[in-house]
Write an enzyme that holds these catalytic residues in place. Structure first.
Site, mmCIF file in Angstrom:
data_model
loop_
_atom_site.group_PDB
_atom_site.id
_atom_site.type_symbol
_atom_site.label_atom_id
_atom_site.label_comp_id
_atom_site.label_asym_id
_atom_site.label_seq_id
_atom_site.Cartn_x
_atom_site.Cartn_y
_atom_site.Cartn_z
ATOM 1 N N CYS A 130 73.128 -12.891 38.998
ATOM 2 C CA CYS A 130 72.366 -14.056 38.733
ATOM 3 C C CYS A 130 70.967 -13.751 39.557
ATOM 4 O O CYS A 130 69.838 -14.212 38.883
ATOM 5 C CB CYS A 130 72.826 -15.379 39.633
ATOM 6 S SG CYS A 130 73.098 -15.007 41.407
ATOM 7 N N HIS B 37 74.363 -17.595 45.065
ATOM 8 C CA HIS B 37 73.628 -17.831 43.927
ATOM 9 C C HIS B 37 72.001 -17.767 44.072
ATOM 10 O O HIS B 37 71.435 -18.054 44.993
ATOM 11 C CB HIS B 37 74.103 -18.984 43.306
ATOM 12 C CG HIS B 37 73.602 -19.135 41.890
ATOM 13 N ND1 HIS B 37 74.094 -18.328 40.880
ATOM 14 C CD2 HIS B 37 72.851 -20.217 41.050
ATOM 15 C CE1 HIS B 37 73.620 -18.678 39.657
ATOM 16 N NE2 HIS B 37 72.978 -19.747 39.596
ATOM 17 N N ASP C 139 67.911 -22.503 35.735
ATOM 18 C CA ASP C 139 68.673 -21.493 36.110
ATOM 19 C C ASP C 139 69.380 -20.439 34.948
ATOM 20 O O ASP C 139 69.972 -21.044 34.225
ATOM 21 C CB ASP C 139 70.205 -21.919 36.576
ATOM 22 C CG ASP C 139 71.252 -21.280 37.350
ATOM 23 O OD1 ASP C 139 70.787 -19.880 37.323
ATOM 24 O OD2 ASP C 139 72.075 -21.616 38.091
#
Length: 660
Positions: free
Chosen positions: A414, A458, A474
């Protein structure tokens, strides 16, 4: 005359081998948990002293003399000082207690030394709570303190029996628990002063830091360490809204992103405008190395001890090394308003001019439109369609990380996607920044709360858009939408070393017995932490106000009445006549007295055993030998420390054989 095997003291007043074995075993159990957090040299020194004491139980001559003990004491103090650079503080003080306990084991000359060792062992047991406060540790310490208390029972027993001593010790502890509970709830809580934070546990804890490298969060993906737990008052937010905001990374040096110090940040005059549904919840933070509180994005209401900085991140003024609980409200729908010039410059900062490949990619993605929203949509589609992969183990990218990721590797975690996304937007003159935190969480169906672990770490992006303020995007959702909608399956991910996702919520009917047991235990631990460990000054104040206790006078009355009431109830229970519990020795002696009366022996209630024996032998000289033996065994059982376990059986046999 040597002491009998059951005696706790020999003829010289020295503890018997039986007592030494029992005491050494209990002290070994008391000190064992310290082996996990004390320096190896210190715990090794104690272990050496402890083994020396065990060997010397059967070989007392092996014990050191005064000069040797003095040298060992100096060595122990020097070792404790060298390991902690002092003798003050939690670690140094605990180490000194453990060293002193080991040294004192080598110096036992009588009852007084046994008492000193046992009381010092109680202190060592209490220091364990400075390191771990779990319910398992509490139960363990309660168990070993029972064994330690049984040592005192054995020390003061005429006829010591291990099982009976343990039973007596357990009974004493159970009787003391109500009073301990009252004192725990009502006695004023004492908070540690802030200067003591300097002496807190500074051992490294895993978690997010103020520096973000492309693969740094991937290192947390295989950690099941608990970060915080959240219990919502009503419904949980949808999985796509479970973003727990942490540090914001704005400064990029070409290899790592760093959080700008708040000290040098210009405050934004606009306050967030919230709209939509608010979520109220209780958040329990585990001990951290930073003073960050990971609230659901975006926190709208929070207690006075928390502060929302200019980056909309919550920080606490409490010691981050302590577990803490907060009541927070968050609204996922918000508008942060405008952006000041300093914030814009910071959100457009790049370590150098973008390369030609970056500019060409942006030109391709932008097309003919100048709309930031259109560029963002095209960029997310680019990640989705151009064979990018989500992986926990990307290949190293030591140079030109963003370009290598975008044009060569195309596989990352991520943080790779978030940093590349923000870099491209900054290159397109659109303010953007990276946000770190946690996403998702595992729902506990038994306790009704979310557990967020390090594997849920994250990174995502924030983009400033005119009229909307800072908006979350995101990029990971474009590559692996199941990561956001389903969450991380921590167990499978750790076991396999590869990304694994599963639904966050479990149907109680589909849980296996192992999962159900695990969730049940996690709920027990959560309730223990919430209602016992986190029972601080604020919680106590709220409870006392609910009970109508608003000053120290009323509190004193409550303490007096509660403790006095429990003490009176216990005294009545212990002192009231109980015909069902009679001393078997006295019962046998009364049977003996009854037989003597039948034989014509005249004696009064104040006559002792010796007087009774003299009168009985004068009346029945034919039974003189048996009478003397009966009285001798009774006196040994009743008044002497040399009684043996079989003496009671001998007494009953002699009285039974007495024919009058």
């Amino acid at each position: 005359m040597p002491a009998s095997p059951g005696a706790v003291l020999n003829v010289n007043g020295q503890p018997s081998p039986r007592l030494l074995w029992f005491m050494s075993g209990s002290i070994g159990l008391i000190t064992l948990p310290h082996a996990w957090h004390m320096p190896p040299l210190l715990i090794g020194f104690f272990g050496l002293m402890w083994l020396w004491r065990l060997l010397a139980i059967s070989r007392p001559a092996w014990l050191p003399n005064r000069l040797g003990l003095f040298a060992l004491t100096l060595a122990g103090i020097g070792l404790a000082y060298s390991q902690h650079r002092g003798v003050f503080g939690r670690d140094a003080g605990t180490g000194l207690f453990v060293v002193a306990l080991g040294l004192k084991l080598l110096e036992i000359h009588g009852k007084r030394d046994v008492y000193v060792i046992v009381y010092l062992a109680f202190l060592v047991a209490a220091t364990q709570f400075l390191y771990e406060e779990s319910i398992l540790m509490a139960l363990y310490i309660l168990l070993v303190c029972t064994v330690l208390l049984a040592t005192l029972v054995t020390q003061n027993s005429v006829s010591p029996q291990t099982v009976l001593a343990l039973k007596t010790a357990a009974t004493l502890i159970v009787q003391a628990l109500p009073i301990a509970a009252v004192l725990f709830v009502l006695f004023p809580r004492l908070e540690a002063p802030r200067w003591s934070w300097l002496d807190a546990d500074n051992q490294a804890k895993s978690g997010l830091s103020d520096t973000l490298e492309p693969g740094s969060i991937a290192k947390l993906s295989l950690s099941a360490e608990l970060v915080f737990r959240v219990k919502f008052d009503a419904d949980l937010p949808p999985p796509g809204q479970r973003y727990w905001r942490g540090p914001v990374y704005t400064l990029f040096d070409g290899s790592a992103w760093k959080a700008a110090p708040a000290l040098f940040r210009a405050a934004n005059p606009d306050q967030p405008v919230f709209g939509g549904k608010a979520y109220d919840y209780t958040l329990m933070m585990e001990p951290q190395k930073q003073n960050w509180v990971f609230a659901l994005e975006l926190p709208s209401a929070f207690p006075a001890g928390l502060r929302r900085n200019e980056l909309y991140q919550l920080t606490t003024n409490k010691n981050p090394g302590d577990r803490a609980e907060y009541r927070i409200s968050s609204v996922p729908s918000y508008n942060t308003g405008g952006i000041n010039p300093a914030e814009r410059r910071e959100s457009l900062q790049l370590p150098g001019k973008p390369s030609e490949r970056i500019r060409n990619l942006l030109a391709q993605l932008r097309g003919t439109t100048e709309s930031p929203e259109a560029l963002i949509a095209n960029l997310l589609q680019h990640f989705n369609r151009e064979n990018f992969r989500y992986t926990l183990n990307p290949e190293p990218m030591p140079e030109r990380q963003v370009e290598t990721f975008l044009f060569e590797r195309r596989a990352g975690f991520c943080s790779h996607y978030a940093t590349a996304f923000v870099y491209l937007l900054r290159a397109a003159e659109i303010p953007a920044r990276v946000v770190g935190g946690y996403q998702g969480g595992r729902f506990n169906t038994v306790g009704g709360f979310l557990e967020i672990r390090q594997a849920d770490a994250h990174a995502w992006a924030e983009v400033w858009l005119d009229g909307k303020g800072w908006v979350r995007f995101d990029p990971t959702a474009a590559i692996a939408p199941e990561r956001i909608e389903q969450g991380v399956n921590v167990d499978l991910q750790i076991a396999s070393g590869a990304a694994n996702f599963s639904p966050i919520q479990f149907d109680a009917k589909t849980l296996t017995w192992l999962q159900r047991s695990q969730q049940l235990w996690q709920n027990v631990d959560y309730q223990w932490q919430r209602w016992v460990i986190n029972y601080d000054t604020d919680n106590q104040k709220a409870l006392l106000q609910n009970l109508g206790i608003d000053d120290f006078v009323k509190l004193g009355y409550w303490l007096l009445l509660s403790v006095g009431g429990f003490s009176g109830l216990l005294a009545w229970r212990l002192l009231r006549p109980n015909r069902r519990r009679r001393d078997p020795v006295l019962q046998a002696y009364r049977q003996f007295c009854g037989k003597l009366r039948k034989a014509g022996v005249d004696f009064g209630p104040g006559d002792g055993p010796q007087t009774l024996a003299q009168r009985a032998k004068a009346v029945r000289p034919d039974l003189a030998d048996t009478i003397e033996r009966i009285v001798a065994v009774f006196i040994r059982l009743r008044y002497e420390p040399s009684a043996e376990a079989g003496d009671l059986r001998v007494l009953k046999t002699l009285i039974g054989s007495l024919r009058v």
